[in-house]
Design a protein around this motif. Structure first.
Motif, mmCIF file in Angstrom:
data_model
loop_
_atom_site.group_PDB
_atom_site.id
_atom_site.type_symbol
_atom_site.label_atom_id
_atom_site.label_comp_id
_atom_site.label_asym_id
_atom_site.label_seq_id
_atom_site.Cartn_x
_atom_site.Cartn_y
_atom_site.Cartn_z
ATOM 1 N N THR A 4 -13.770 -7.012 23.607
ATOM 2 C CA THR A 4 -13.351 -6.369 24.840
ATOM 3 C C THR A 4 -14.593 -6.027 25.622
ATOM 4 O OG1 THR A 4 -13.497 -4.146 23.953
ATOM 5 C CG2 THR A 4 -11.402 -5.309 23.640
ATOM 6 N N THR A 5 -14.401 -5.482 26.781
ATOM 7 C CA THR A 5 -15.566 -5.086 27.562
ATOM 8 C C THR A 5 -16.254 -3.889 26.937
ATOM 9 O OG1 THR A 5 -14.156 -3.776 28.961
ATOM 10 C CG2 THR A 5 -14.714 -5.992 29.733
ATOM 11 N N THR A 6 -15.556 -3.190 26.038
ATOM 12 C CA THR A 6 -16.176 -2.059 25.357
ATOM 13 C C THR A 6 -15.853 -2.159 23.878
ATOM 14 O OG1 THR A 6 -14.254 -0.731 25.834
ATOM 15 C CG2 THR A 6 -16.110 -0.503 27.336
ATOM 16 N N PRO A 7 -16.571 -3.071 23.171
ATOM 17 C CA PRO A 7 -16.289 -3.255 21.750
ATOM 18 C C PRO A 7 -16.374 -1.954 20.967
ATOM 19 C CG PRO A 7 -17.790 -4.933 22.552
ATOM 20 C CD PRO A 7 -17.643 -3.913 23.644
ATOM 21 N N CYS A 8 -15.600 -1.906 19.886
ATOM 22 C CA CYS A 8 -15.519 -0.672 19.129
ATOM 23 C C CYS A 8 -16.838 -0.309 18.461
ATOM 24 C CB CYS A 8 -14.415 -0.764 18.099
ATOM 25 S SG CYS A 8 -14.631 -2.130 16.955
ATOM 26 N N ARG A 9 -17.729 -1.276 18.270
ATOM 27 C CA ARG A 9 -18.988 -0.965 17.620
ATOM 28 C C ARG A 9 -20.042 -0.515 18.634
ATOM 29 N NH1 ARG A 9 -21.648 -4.642 14.263
ATOM 30 N NH2 ARG A 9 -22.479 -2.787 13.332
ATOM 31 N N ARG A 11 -22.402 1.530 20.852
ATOM 32 C CA ARG A 11 -22.958 2.872 20.772
ATOM 33 C C ARG A 11 -23.526 3.203 22.137
ATOM 34 N NH1 ARG A 11 -25.457 2.744 14.759
ATOM 35 N NH2 ARG A 11 -23.625 1.788 13.913
ATOM 36 N N THR A 12 -23.282 4.385 22.547
ATOM 37 C CA THR A 12 -23.669 4.772 23.881
ATOM 38 C C THR A 12 -24.893 5.672 23.845
ATOM 39 O OG1 THR A 12 -21.392 4.655 24.573
ATOM 40 C CG2 THR A 12 -22.896 5.899 25.979
ATOM 41 N N PHE A 13 -25.885 5.292 24.597
ATOM 42 C CA PHE A 13 -27.088 6.091 24.727
ATOM 43 C C PHE A 13 -27.363 6.323 26.199
ATOM 44 C CE2 PHE A 13 -28.601 6.275 20.468
ATOM 45 C CZ PHE A 13 -27.909 5.241 19.864
ATOM 46 N N VAL A 43 -33.309 2.776 21.788
ATOM 47 C CA VAL A 43 -31.858 2.594 21.940
ATOM 48 C C VAL A 43 -31.064 2.737 20.655
ATOM 49 C CG1 VAL A 43 -32.078 1.164 23.997
ATOM 50 C CG2 VAL A 43 -32.016 0.076 21.738
ATOM 51 N N LEU A 44 -31.702 2.559 19.498
ATOM 52 C CA LEU A 44 -30.920 2.563 18.265
ATOM 53 C C LEU A 44 -31.832 2.774 17.068
ATOM 54 C CD1 LEU A 44 -27.924 1.989 17.414
ATOM 55 C CD2 LEU A 44 -28.635 -0.376 17.026
ATOM 56 N N ASP A 45 -31.362 3.559 16.125
ATOM 57 C CA ASP A 45 -32.050 3.705 14.847
ATOM 58 C C ASP A 45 -32.010 2.347 14.144
ATOM 59 O OD1 ASP A 45 -32.866 4.276 12.280
ATOM 60 O OD2 ASP A 45 -31.691 6.113 12.138
ATOM 61 N N ALA A 46 -33.167 1.813 13.780
ATOM 62 C CA ALA A 46 -33.226 0.469 13.187
ATOM 63 C C ALA A 46 -32.421 0.372 11.900
ATOM 64 C CB ALA A 46 -34.681 0.078 12.937
ATOM 65 N N GLU A 55 -25.162 -5.864 17.875
ATOM 66 C CA GLU A 55 -24.639 -4.606 18.403
ATOM 67 C C GLU A 55 -24.754 -4.626 19.920
ATOM 68 O OE1 GLU A 55 -24.142 -1.683 16.055
ATOM 69 O OE2 GLU A 55 -22.948 -1.131 17.776
ATOM 70 N N GLN A 56 -23.801 -3.974 20.564
ATOM 71 C CA GLN A 56 -23.920 -3.733 21.997
ATOM 72 C C GLN A 56 -24.316 -2.277 22.182
ATOM 73 O OE1 GLN A 56 -20.559 -2.904 24.669
ATOM 74 N NE2 GLN A 56 -20.999 -4.892 25.615
ATOM 75 N N VAL A 57 -25.306 -2.028 23.030
ATOM 76 C CA VAL A 57 -25.719 -0.655 23.310
ATOM 77 C C VAL A 57 -25.698 -0.433 24.816
ATOM 78 C CG1 VAL A 57 -27.146 -0.426 21.242
ATOM 79 C CG2 VAL A 57 -28.179 -1.250 23.365
ATOM 80 N N GLN A 58 -25.569 0.818 25.191
ATOM 81 C CA GLN A 58 -25.562 1.170 26.605
ATOM 82 C C GLN A 58 -26.790 2.008 26.915
ATOM 83 O OE1 GLN A 58 -22.083 3.329 27.885
ATOM 84 N NE2 GLN A 58 -22.656 3.224 30.047
ATOM 85 N N VAL A 59 -27.456 1.670 27.988
ATOM 86 C CA VAL A 59 -28.591 2.451 28.484
ATOM 87 C C VAL A 59 -28.269 2.790 29.929
ATOM 88 C CG1 VAL A 59 -31.066 2.503 28.951
ATOM 89 C CG2 VAL A 59 -30.192 1.244 26.950
ATOM 90 N N GLY A 60 -28.038 4.049 30.201
ATOM 91 C CA GLY A 60 -27.577 4.413 31.539
ATOM 92 C C GLY A 60 -26.239 3.745 31.781
#
Ligand code: FES
Length: 138
Positions: A4-9, A11-13, A43-46, A55-60
């Motif tokens: 989806t456009t916002t996969p369940c995995r 993580r938002t930063f 963006v993410l703990d290694a 993984e998908q992450v969000q920055v701003g």
């Protein structure tokens, strides 16, 4: 599993500084200023991204795709689909980055198109693992 456009995995930063996790955030102030010079953004703990995982992450307000290649190496791409701009997610079942809009798929390591209609690869983003944290140069 359908992406989806916002996969369940995801993580938002940096969606708000109050949402900080164990990862130290370095770009809270002025994150939406267009003239801000590039800088490393944590963006993410290694440890939370195993070798071979994505993984998908969000920055701003932007989304990025990560793929851990080895203990010391991570690849990163903009999650903006090069077809028509939808947000690409991780499709674990297919082992690709996949766009939910028209089904384009991209290679996890190279960002190259594996399934069209997209013709161009995802935009690569400089990434590193430093002191146990995945950082992007944004
Ligand atoms: S916008 Fe991604 S496949 Fe069309």
């Amino acid at each position: 599993m359908k992406p989806t456009t916002t996969p369940c995995r995801r993580r938002t930063f940096l969606g708000g500084c109050a949402a900080a996790s164990a990862v130290t955030l370095t770009a809270c102030a002025g994150a939406d200023e267009e003239s801000e010079p590039s800088q490393w953004v944590e963006v993410l703990d290694a440890e939370s991204l195993a070798v071979g995982a994505s993984e998908q992450v969000q920055v701003g307000e932007e989304y990025f795709l990560l793929h851990r290649v080895s203990d010391a190496e991570v690849r990163a791409f903009s999650a903006v689909c090069t077809h028509q701009g939808c947000t690409v997610g991780v499709d674990e079942d297919r082992g690709t980055f996949r766009c939910p809009c028209h089904g384009s798929e991209y290679n996890l390591v190279t960002g190259q198109v594996e399934v069209r209609p997209a013709e161009d690869p995802l935009d690569a983003v400089e990434a590193e693992i430093s002191e146990g944290v995945i950082r992007l140069y944004l």
